[in-house]
Design an enzyme around this catalytic site. Structure first.
Site, PDB file in Angstrom:
ATOM      1  N   LYS A  79      -0.549  -0.468  -0.379  1.00 44.21           N
ATOM      2  CA  LYS A  79      -1.822   0.073  -0.871  1.00 44.21           C
ATOM      3  C   LYS A  79      -2.256   1.188   0.069  1.00 44.21           C
ATOM      4  O   LYS A  79      -2.103   1.067   1.299  1.00 44.21           O
ATOM      5  CB  LYS A  79      -2.861  -1.058  -0.910  1.00 44.21           C
ATOM      6  CG  LYS A  79      -4.197  -0.674  -1.516  1.00 44.21           C
ATOM      7  CD  LYS A  79      -5.091  -1.898  -1.656  1.00 44.21           C
ATOM      8  CE  LYS A  79      -6.431  -1.580  -2.311  1.00 44.21           C
ATOM      9  NZ  LYS A  79      -7.259  -2.799  -2.496  1.00 44.21           N
ATOM     10  N   SER A 154      -9.010  -3.680  -7.033  1.00 44.98           N
ATOM     11  CA  SER A 154      -8.715  -2.302  -6.688  1.00 44.98           C
ATOM     12  C   SER A 154      -7.249  -2.047  -6.338  1.00 44.98           C
ATOM     13  O   SER A 154      -6.835  -0.902  -6.293  1.00 44.98           O
ATOM     14  CB  SER A 154      -9.576  -1.860  -5.511  1.00 44.98           C
ATOM     15  OG  SER A 154      -9.270  -2.614  -4.357  1.00 44.98           O
ATOM     16  N   SER A 178      -9.625  -8.062  -5.153  1.00 47.21           N
ATOM     17  CA  SER A 178      -8.757  -6.911  -5.408  1.00 47.21           C
ATOM     18  C   SER A 178      -7.258  -7.156  -5.324  1.00 47.21           C
ATOM     19  O   SER A 178      -6.482  -6.278  -5.705  1.00 47.21           O
ATOM     20  CB  SER A 178      -9.113  -5.776  -4.463  1.00 47.21           C
ATOM     21  OG  SER A 178     -10.206  -5.085  -4.978  1.00 47.21           O
TER      22      SER A 178
HETATM   23  N1  GLN Z   1     -14.106  -5.306  -7.538  1.00 43.91           N
HETATM   24  C1  GLN Z   1     -14.810  -5.690  -6.364  1.00 43.91           C
HETATM   25  C2  GLN Z   1     -15.621  -4.527  -5.881  1.00 43.91           C
HETATM   26  O1  GLN Z   1     -15.625  -3.547  -6.533  1.00 43.91           O
HETATM   27  C3  GLN Z   1     -13.848  -6.154  -5.308  1.00 43.91           C
HETATM   28  C4  GLN Z   1     -13.069  -5.053  -4.719  1.00 43.91           C
HETATM   29  C5  GLN Z   1     -12.116  -5.503  -3.660  1.00 43.91           C
HETATM   30  O2  GLN Z   1     -11.771  -6.684  -3.558  1.00 43.91           O
HETATM   31  N2  GLN Z   1     -11.714  -4.561  -2.821  1.00 43.91           N
HETATM   32  O3  GLN Z   1     -16.236  -4.562  -4.877  1.00 43.91           O
END
Ligand code: GLN
Length: 487
Positions: A79, A154, A178
């Site tokens: 990532k 994400s 994410s």
């Molecule tokens: N979707 C969640 C957010 O937007 C979690 C994102 C993540 O785990 N990085 O904060």
């Protein structure tokens, strides 16, 4: 043989037996990326040349009679919020489009030492804020099971690459889901370790009290293998736990008789697709057939996790992202004085979701609102943690859906931040409590993968892996691959 769809342990065996070379495997996956990434769009940066050089070095070591270990020569990708020395690390933000870190993240150092071959850096929601990878500052990634749908987020690039055969495994980060939510959308295994299990050194911070790095793999054995490499204490991360790391692979025994599994009713609430519920309940029934004792339970503060998260996470993000001011890192957009330079840089460097989080967080932390919002959210966080403590006094682990829905269509929730936030309903409480959890493929709905989430006691990743392994041995879902037309 499709080398690009073998698991890391299968490839590792072939490599150790000298039946294929690391260069052959790397070339096969680089070809696969060439063939399908135009459709999937998982990669932000490709490093085929460096990957081939790493593969050559591993082959040379084996030719000398050395055995560099089970992951040596297996190609993977990262990532793009994990720092890689000499390779740009963008967080999918225009702010860091050309930023090249001077050092490797701790997990990258460990993987390199284990002989990993790194194929490149993967797309994500900008600074890991989002659930669909549509918030990337560059382009959206698509779900290999249906190119009109999102891969989740994400870590969308990471899961899509693993699902499409564009990397054998990947690392993602998980602040509120994410790793797990996209893993469930793309039919792969994703684990968020206990907070403190894996060093965050060199992970670009989003919300430091919630962020964890974890593996995204095609099966549970690979998850155990990668965890074995990346877990463990690191003096460079003050929150990293000084605890021994068990042999995760040795923990993989398909034996779950008598294990007590709680099924919290709050995770099957409104907004859940009925067919997803059916698939998840069937998977839990399967665990019961295999000898586990499954029982309905309650985590009564679950409904407060999402609103509390959207105070804590933006609050920490607003502070972490203050460093992008056009001075220290990345983008600088000139202005007539320093204030205008700050404003120009931050208005042009950040996308709309990142700006929304910074505003929410700044508001929650400002004097007069701090007690009403931020402090209250911290108290709620304690209540959520206590819910889990009470449940784990009775159960060895908990089983829930990973996400209330299957992968949604591109654009479907892009204009509605609240709808997007709700897709993390089942994953966020676990980050708030700092616990380990894993998503694994447990069936299909509308031809799309569904994930089962297993939640464990703090630092008990081994039990999660064991139960996931037992389920995987009894089912075939993890063997299904998306049908991608090859260009
Ligand atoms: N979707 C969640 C957010 O937007 C979690 C994102 C993540 O785990 N990085 O904060």
């Amino acid at each position: 043989m499709d080398l690009h769809y073998l698991t890391a342990h299968e490839l590792g065996d072939l490599l150790q037996r000298r039946e294929v070379s690391a260069v052959e495997v790397t070339e096969a996956i680089v070809d696969r990326i060439e063939a399908v990434d135009g459709q999937v769009q998982a990669y932000l940066t490709r490093t085929a040349e460096q990957a081939l050089a790493q593969a050559k070095a591993i082959d040379a070591a084996r030719a000398r009679g050395e055995e560099p270990g089970p992951l040596a020569g297996v190609p993977m990708a990262l990532k793009d919020n994990l720092c890689t020395e000499g390779i740009r690390t963008t967080c999918a933000s225009r702010m860091l489009a050309d930023w090249v870190p001077p050092y490797d993240a701790a997990v990258v150092q460990r993987l390199k030492a284990a002989g990993a071959v790194m194929l490149g850096k993967l797309n994500m929601d900008e600074f890991a804020m989002g659930s669909s990878t549509e918030n990337s500052g560059f382009f959206p990634t698509r779900n290999p099971w249906d190119l009109e749908r999102v891969p989740g987020g994400s870590s969308g690039g990471s899961v899509a690459a693993v699902a499409a055969g564009e990397a054998c495994y990947a690392l993602g980060s998980d602040t509120g889901g994410s790793i797990r939510q996209p893993a469930s959308f793309c039919g792969v295994v994703g684990m968020k370790p206990t907070y403190g299990r894996v060093s965050r050194y060199g992970l670009v911070a989003f919300a430091s009290s919630l962020d964890q790095i974890g593996p995204i793999t095609r099966d549970v054995t690979d998850c155990a293998l990668v965890m074995g490499v990346i877990a463990g204490h690191d003096p460079c991360d003050s929150t990293s736990a000084e605890l021994p790391v068990p042999d995760y692979r040795a923990a993989l025994k398909p034996e779950i008789k008598g294990l007590k599994i709680g099924v919290p009713r709050e995770y099957f609430g409104a907004g859940m697709e009925p067919e997803v519920e059916t698939v998840v309940r069937r998977a839990i029934a399967r665990l019961e057939e295999m000898g586990a004792i499954c029982e309905e339970t309650s985590l009564p503060h679950t409904e407060f996790a999402l609103p509390a998260y959207y105070l804590v996470a933006p609050a920490e993000a607003s502070s972490n992202l203050a460093r992008y001011d056009g001075v220290g890192y990345g983008l600088r957009v000139p202005g007539k004085d320093i204030i205008e330079m700050y404003m120009n840089t931050r208005s042009q460097g950040f996308g709309p979701e990142v700006k929304r989080r910074i505003m929410l967080g700044t508001y929650a932390l400002s004097s007069g609102y701090y007690d009403a919002y931020y402090l209250k959210a911290l108290k709620v966080r304690t209540l959520i943690r206590r819910d889990f403590e009470a449940a784990f006094a009775k159960y060895d682990l908990l089983a829930t859906p990973t996400s209330p829905t299957v992968a949604f269509r591109l654009g479907e929730k892009a204009g509605d931040p609240l709808a997007m936030y709700l897709s993390d309903l089942c994953t966020i409480p676990i980050n708030m409590a700092g616990l380990p959890a894993l998503s694994l493929p447990c069936g299909f709905s509308q031809g799309l993968p569904v994930g089962l989430q297993l939640i464990g006691k703090a630092f008990d990743e081994a039990t999660l892996l064991r139960v996931a392994y037992a389920f995987e041995q009894a089912t075939e879902y993890h063997r299904r691959r998306p049908e991608l037309g090859v260009a």
